[in-house]
Write a protein that holds these residues in place. Structure first.
Motif, short mmCIF file in Angstrom:
data_model
loop_
_atom_site.label_atom_id
_atom_site.label_comp_id
_atom_site.label_asym_id
_atom_site.label_seq_id
_atom_site.Cartn_x
_atom_site.Cartn_y
_atom_site.Cartn_z
N LEU A 1 0.85 -1.20 0.00
CA LEU A 1 0.00 0.00 0.00
C LEU A 1 0.88 1.25 0.00
N ASP A 2 1.95 1.23 0.77
CA ASP A 2 2.88 2.37 0.81
C ASP A 2 3.47 2.65 -0.56
N ARG A 3 3.85 1.58 -1.27
CA ARG A 3 4.42 1.75 -2.61
C ARG A 3 3.38 2.33 -3.57
N PHE A 4 2.16 1.83 -3.44
CA PHE A 4 1.06 2.30 -4.29
C PHE A 4 0.75 3.78 -3.98
N LEU A 5 0.69 4.11 -2.69
CA LEU A 5 0.40 5.49 -2.28
C LEU A 5 1.48 6.46 -2.74
N PHE A 6 2.72 6.00 -2.69
CA PHE A 6 3.84 6.82 -3.15
C PHE A 6 3.61 7.22 -4.60
N ARG A 7 3.16 6.27 -5.41
CA ARG A 7 2.89 6.56 -6.82
C ARG A 7 1.69 7.49 -6.98
N ILE A 8 0.62 7.21 -6.23
CA ILE A 8 -0.58 8.06 -6.33
C ILE A 8 -0.23 9.51 -6.00
N ARG A 9 0.58 9.68 -4.94
CA ARG A 9 0.91 11.05 -4.53
C ARG A 9 1.77 11.75 -5.57
N ALA A 10 2.66 10.99 -6.22
CA ALA A 10 3.50 11.58 -7.27
C ALA A 10 2.63 12.02 -8.46
N VAL A 11 1.62 11.22 -8.78
CA VAL A 11 0.72 11.54 -9.89
C VAL A 11 -0.12 12.77 -9.54
N LYS A 12 -0.65 12.79 -8.29
CA LYS A 12 -1.48 13.92 -7.87
C LYS A 12 -0.67 15.21 -7.87
N LYS A 13 0.53 15.12 -7.36
CA LYS A 13 1.39 16.30 -7.29
C LYS A 13 1.69 16.83 -8.68
N ALA A 14 1.98 15.92 -9.60
CA ALA A 14 2.30 16.32 -10.97
C ALA A 14 1.10 17.03 -11.60
N LYS A 15 -0.12 16.52 -11.30
CA LYS A 15 -1.32 17.13 -11.88
C LYS A 15 -1.49 18.56 -11.38
N ASN A 16 -1.04 18.82 -10.15
CA ASN A 16 -1.21 20.14 -9.57
C ASN A 16 -0.08 21.09 -9.92
N ASN A 17 0.87 20.63 -10.72
CA ASN A 17 2.01 21.48 -11.04
C ASN A 17 2.27 21.51 -12.53
N LYS A 18 2.91 22.59 -12.98
CA LYS A 18 3.27 22.73 -14.40
C LYS A 18 4.75 23.07 -14.49
N TYR A 19 5.36 22.58 -15.57
CA TYR A 19 6.75 22.93 -15.84
C TYR A 19 6.74 24.18 -16.71
N VAL A 20 7.47 25.20 -16.30
CA VAL A 20 7.44 26.48 -17.03
C VAL A 20 8.84 26.81 -17.54
N LEU A 21 8.93 27.15 -18.84
CA LEU A 21 10.20 27.62 -19.43
C LEU A 21 9.96 29.02 -19.95
N LEU A 22 10.93 29.88 -19.76
CA LEU A 22 10.76 31.23 -20.30
C LEU A 22 12.12 31.83 -20.63
N ASN A 23 12.10 32.87 -21.46
CA ASN A 23 13.32 33.60 -21.79
C ASN A 23 13.32 34.92 -21.01
N ALA A 24 14.49 35.26 -20.47
CA ALA A 24 14.57 36.49 -19.67
C ALA A 24 15.82 37.28 -20.04
N PRO A 25 15.69 38.59 -20.17
CA PRO A 25 16.90 39.40 -20.35
C PRO A 25 17.73 39.33 -19.06
N ASN A 26 19.03 39.23 -19.19
CA ASN A 26 19.86 39.02 -18.00
C ASN A 26 19.69 40.12 -16.95
N ASN A 27 19.40 41.35 -17.41
CA ASN A 27 19.27 42.42 -16.40
C ASN A 27 17.97 42.31 -15.59
#
Ligand code: ATP
Ligand code: MG
Length: 286
Positions: free
Chosen positions: A198-224
């Motif tokens: 169950l712990d192994r299964f829950l570990f996976r469920i939590r990783a999936v839930k967390k991923a759903k609640n987050n986004k990977y963001v890439l952007l370009n920024a001027p150094n200044n």
């Protein structure tokens, strides 16, 4: 032989697809279970039982299944000996009281002495007694929304998500008895090996839930503007910064949570970020 964790999920209905998808997102392949009572996962020691949702709490209490996926509405109505271990974020709905659209409803006092049709007599009784109301509860197992129209009841208590079924039946929603979503439940006395699975299964469920609640963001920024932009981004540890081929510019990578997402994106734009890309995350292990 290696022990297997036994999970009960709905055979067909509103929770079926999301339950199977959750297993799939956890890397657990389930062979098509329609018309089958039980199947085994391909790549995790999991045995899957397909049942009516109403029966799942009982099977879990009895230990026929170690764990199960069921709506909180069913879990609380059945009142079986089982623990809720995790909210799963799907199957969201509410158990609501509805009365005729033309009824002059001013508060729960309206229900005093009335006839109420529902498939959830235990939850309704509890709600009414907490409010000091006594009413006649008529338990029916389906199509509750037609009860007032055929003269069987003055009010109903049923599951609602959009409210369109109530509307089509000339009813209006007036009180919420319970807010519900699908939850993972477990038997109270699991053995050590089962708990470990169950712990192994829950570990996976939590990783999936967390991923759903987050986004990977890439952007370009001027150094200044880099310092200002980095200050807006939480990242897992801190944002990644890489130089662009064009001098004076950097690429910044980070992870943003869904609830603060739009807020931060606007601030990033104001701070001079350009070419912002937002990418879904499949799994997230921190
Ligand atoms: P079964 O044949 O398994 O007994 P059912 O007809 O009782 O199925 P479904 O209508 O498939 O049940 O709903 C299963 C669960 O989905 C509900 O108990 C509830 O937790 C959830 N659900 C989410 N949204 C709704 C909704 N709008 N109406 C009903 N149930 C909903
Ligand atoms: Mg049911």
């Amino acid at each position: 032989m290696q022990q297997k964790l036994k999970i009960a999920i709905q055979k067909s209905g509103r929770l079926y697809e999301d339950s199977v998808k959750l297993l799939k997102d956890c890397g657990i392949e389930v062979k098509n279970g329609i018309n089958k009572l039980k199947t085994e996962a391909e790549n995790f020691p999991l045995e899957i039982y397909f049942l009516r949702d109403d029966d799942i709490p009982q099977y879990v209490e009895d230990g026929v299944a170690d764990i199960g996926i069921v709506g909180e509405n069913v879990m609380y109505e059945k009142n079986k000996k089982a623990f809720i271990v995790e909210e799963l974020g799907f199957g969201k709905c509410r158990l609501s009281i509805a009365v005729g659209r033309k009824d002059d409803y001013t508060g729960v006092g309206f229900l005093q002495g009335k006839r109420i049709a529902t498939s959830y007599p235990i939850l309704v009784e509890k709600f009414l007694s907490e409010k000091g109301i006594s009413a006649e509860i008529h338990e029916i197992s389906g199509s509750v929304e037609i009860a007032p129209g055929i003269g069987l009841a003055d009010a109903i208590v049923d599951l609602v998500s959009s409210g369109s079924t109530l509307f089509m039946n000339g009813l209006k929603e007036v009180e919420t008895v319970l807010k519900s979503q699908a939850v993972l439940i477990r038997n109270e006395k699991l053995g050590a090996e089962q708990l470990q699975l169950l712990d192994r299964f829950l570990f996976r469920i939590r990783a999936v839930k967390k991923a759903k609640n987050n986004k990977y963001v890439l952007l370009n920024a001027p150094n200044n503007k880099l310092q200002e932009i980095i200050a807006l981004l939480p990242g897992m540890k801190s944002p990644t910064v890489l130089p662009l081929a064009e001098p004076g510019w950097s690429s910044v990578h980070s992870v943003l949570s869904e609830d603060r997402f739009w807020d931060i994106i606007e601030q990033l734009k104001d701070a001079g970020a350009q070419g912002i890309l937002v990418i879904p995350i499949e799994k997230m292990i921190i």
